[in-house]
Structure formats: structure tokens, C-alpha cells
Motif scaffolding. Sequence first.
Motif, PDB file in Angstrom:
ATOM      1  N   SER A 208       2.080  -1.457  -3.942  1.00 55.42           N
ATOM      2  CA  SER A 208       1.389  -0.296  -3.195  1.00 55.42           C
ATOM      3  C   SER A 208       0.439  -0.938  -2.094  1.00 55.42           C
ATOM      4  O   SER A 208       0.379  -0.510  -0.910  1.00 55.42           O
ATOM      5  CB  SER A 208       0.648   0.843  -4.077  1.00 55.42           C
ATOM      6  N   LYS A 240      12.006   7.768  -5.944  1.00 52.40           N
ATOM      7  CA  LYS A 240      10.475   8.356  -6.357  1.00 52.40           C
ATOM      8  C   LYS A 240       9.522   6.996  -6.455  1.00 52.40           C
ATOM      9  O   LYS A 240       8.648   7.147  -5.935  1.00 52.40           O
ATOM     10  CB  LYS A 240      10.523   8.986  -7.579  1.00 52.40           C
ATOM     11  N   ASP A 243       8.922   6.233  -2.904  1.00 50.31           N
ATOM     12  CA  ASP A 243       7.853   6.843  -2.259  1.00 50.31           C
ATOM     13  C   ASP A 243       6.467   6.651  -2.877  1.00 50.31           C
ATOM     14  O   ASP A 243       5.439   6.599  -2.050  1.00 50.31           O
ATOM     15  CB  ASP A 243       8.241   8.254  -2.675  1.00 50.31           C
ATOM     16  N   LYS A 244       6.370   6.668  -4.240  1.00 49.92           N
ATOM     17  CA  LYS A 244       5.042   6.433  -4.780  1.00 49.92           C
ATOM     18  C   LYS A 244       4.516   5.091  -4.363  1.00 49.92           C
ATOM     19  O   LYS A 244       3.181   4.958  -4.427  1.00 49.92           O
ATOM     20  CB  LYS A 244       5.492   6.294  -6.316  1.00 49.92           C
ATOM     21  N   THR A 245       5.251   3.953  -4.056  1.00 49.34           N
ATOM     22  CA  THR A 245       4.485   2.831  -3.610  1.00 49.34           C
ATOM     23  C   THR A 245       4.472   2.836  -2.125  1.00 49.34           C
ATOM     24  O   THR A 245       3.737   1.967  -1.610  1.00 49.34           O
ATOM     25  CB  THR A 245       5.558   1.672  -4.188  1.00 49.34           C
TER      26      THR A 245
END
Length: 485
Positions: A208, A240, A243-245
Motif C-alpha cells: 500500500s 479486491k 483495490d485495497k492496496t
Amino acid sequence: MSTYVNLSYCNTKVVVFVKEFLKHPVFNIISEIASLEKLQVYVIGGFVRDALLGRPSKDIDVVVVGNGITFAEKINNHIKGKSKLSIFKNFGTAMIKFQDLELEIVGARKESYRSNSRKPIVEDGTLQDDQNRRDFTINTMAINLHPDAYGDFVDPFGGITDLERKIIRTPLDPEVTFSDDPLRMMRAIRFATQLKFKIDVISMEAISSQCDRIKIISKERIVDELNKIIMAEKPSVGFKLLDKTGLLKFIFPEMDKLKGVEILGGKGHKDNFLHTLKVLDNISKHTNDIWLRWAAILHDIGKPDTKRFSEAGWTFHGHDALGEKMVPGIFRRLKLPLNQKMKFVQKMVLLHLRPIVLAQDVVTDSAVRRLLNEAGDDVESLMTLCEADITSKNDEKVKKYLANFKIVRQKLKEVEEKDAVRNFQPPVSGELIIETFNIPPSKIVGDIKNSIKEAILDGKIQNNYEEAFQFMIEEGRRLGLNYNK
Ligand code: CTP
């Protein structure tokens, strides 16, 4: 206990696996040469990981503490005539094709990176140096092939434990491992998706925090990993995580734009990102065709730019046609092939609403004929996409749609058997029109041909030469042309 684990201390799974795995004659040959040359040689990486997972692979990575190319030449001389050797001097690696296997042989190396360059400084190194430079603990496990320690399992980072706990973790500080080669951020997500593993917390945080570094990686390498995510059993897991990272917006901004729900006047629309992922997971249960999976990913890609709100609620009119237009730009940027495969995806995106519209109304022969004519041989794929597109939580609705699709499929079969309009070629050619009416090649020829096609699709005439010829004469007369028998 030493991190260099002797087999006698290992769990039974490793012992059984190593015994089984060392049976292949190629390992005896490598072992013999290692002894003659007094070199430490190991099998390492993906092959060890996959074999432990019970997914035997044909690609074997071999690390030599010494010169990999010279060692490969020695092996090749030993099995000459039964193998093919390729040398890649620039990379210091050699490849041997032997029986059904591909051996990649490389000298153990130490890599160090400078912050201002993506190219590492590569030096000869020890096995430990070589393990340190690898991406994940599950990819660092090695097995000794030298006769003095044949079969010893060398696992300094606890790869075997991570394999059992289903964890993706970097051997060194993840900030360093990912910064050295940012593609590894995609690889982490790819392995997590393929193997149904979790990425450990600090590795997730590191991805991230440096997701923007993916920009320095070539599109080809990125799309290679993305395609492996797409081909997993449940690709939504990977998307997902992307997207999250924060990786998604860098590698695939159009998909990132599908996210979110807008509410106006108390009315919201569905989250098109989550819907797309459901469609992708649904279709993945029914097809391993990567392009049909891409069609699922892109089927609603035109929605963000066609979204409108009115009293009646949210609409996305024309998202199918806009989506079709967007496909080439996305394929070009991602370095996906700009060929028939792309055209297939475009066709699926453009036509994806058609069977639904058909299923809502009374299913007429002419509507089915038109769909068959436009979808051609891809009509089955289109139906698979449309069935996957039903993601309503309302069971009654789902049942109704699926039942209607059954009717559409049945009708498609009947009409095709009767009228053969799939890959339809008009039974009367342009030359015949020119000859019959004694006219030069001109627009009117195309108009007549088109009228014949429309008449067949509408069911006014049958798809055969006699009826098409008669219709052509009438149409010509209507347009003031002379017909000389
Ligand atoms: N590797 C790495 N960093 C990368 C790519 C690869 O450290 N960006 C290392 C890993 O140790 C990996 C080995 O090189 O096991 C071989 O890489 P590759 O053949 O690309 O991957 P595999 O792990 O064999 O897996 P797959 O075949 O599924 O790609």
C-alpha cells in the motif's frame, strides 16, 4: 535449531515429498556432476513450492554456487543428444530441455539495489545470498543435490511453515523486497489469489505504501500477472486486493472508476465494481477462455461515462456501445493483443444486453435471428456472459431470468436449425445484382443486398436462393431498375 534444516528434522510431508521428487533421473545426473566438479548445487524456488503443494511442474530452477553456464554445459555434455542447451550470456543463465523438463541453471547471486536505479548490482554469492534476493519465503526453499548432503532441505525463512499456514511473506523487510522489484507487489496478489493464501500484514502495508512504484514496471510484465489473477478460480479475490492496496488505479483506472454508489433523491445504483467482480467469478465457473473472462471484466466499463439521473432513477443508456469503443484503448495500453481476440471482447461488450432484452419480451423468431446473425459463432459465449451477468440478490428474479434464458437458448437452436442465419451470407451476390439489372457497381447494389438480408432476418422470406432472387427482382423493380430475363 539451525535454519538449515536437515531432512531428519523435517516434518513427514517434506520427507515424503523429497523422496518422491528426487526419483527423476535428472537429479542423479546433476548430483554426479556436482560431485565431479566439487560444487554445491540446489533445486530451488517455484518447483519446490509447487511440488510441496502437490502441483508438479515441468520448470526446474537450479542454483549452482559457482558458474551456472559452465555447469549447464557439463550437464549437457553428459546427456548429449537427448537434450537442448540454450545459453543467455547477458543474464548468466542457461536452459536445458531434457525429456519433458525445462531446467533453468544459474549461478548463486547477490543483488544490491541503489535507490536511483532499477538495475541491481549483481555479484556472485552464496546460497543464502541467493535466497535473500528472492520474493517470498515460499519461493526460497531449496534442496541440496550434492551427494554429501543429497536431499537436505534448506529453508532459512520458514517457507514450509508459511506454506502450511497459507501465508505470502517476504524473506527480508517487505519495503526492501518490493522496492527492489515492484512487480513483486503484483506477484504477491497473484500468488494469494491462485493459492488461496493470505498476504501477511506488513507485506500488505508495504504494498500500500509504495503502490505508485508499479509505474516503473513494463506493461507486459504487469499484464502477465494480471492475466494469471484473471485465470484463478476466484479472480475477484485478486481484484479486491489490487483495490485495497491502491494498485488498481495505477494499472487499470477504468476499472477503478466503476467503484462506488451514488445516491440522489433517495435512489442509489449498484456498485458496478462489485457487480463486475461477481460476474467475473460467475463466468469463471463456466469457462477457462481468458477472453470471455476479459469480456466479463469489461462488459460494464462504459457505465461511469453514461450514468444519468432522472426522476425514474439511474440509467446507463449506451454503455454497451461506449464500452465496445473503449476496449481497443484499454487493450493498447495494457499491451493486450490487438487482434481477433480483442474483436471478440468488443463484440461481447456490445451485445451483452441483447439476450436480456430478448428474455424480457415475447421471444420472437426475428429477434432471435438478428441476434444469431450478429453474434455468429460466438452466440454460446454471449449467452454464458449474460447468464453470469445475473447477480440479483432477489432469488425470484434470478429464477425468472434463468428460465427466460433457457427459452432464448431453445429458440436460438430452433431458428438456427430452420434458417441457418449464424455466419449468414446473403444467398444473392452483388455480382448477380449487377448482372441481372445490367447496372454498374454502385450504392444501389449494396441497398438491394441489405434489403434482402433484412427481409430474411425479419422472416419475410426464407434464407434460400429462390426466394432471395424473387425478392431481388421485386426490390429492383420498386427502385425503377429494368430486369432483362
Ligand atoms: N522471483 C523473484 N522476483 C520476481 C520474480 C521471480 O524473486 N519478480 C524468483 C522467485 O524465487 C521465483 C523464481 O524467481 O520462485 C522463479 O520465478 P518465476 O519462474 O517467474 O516464478 P515461479 O515462482 O516459478 O512461479 P510461476 O511459474 O507460477 O510464475
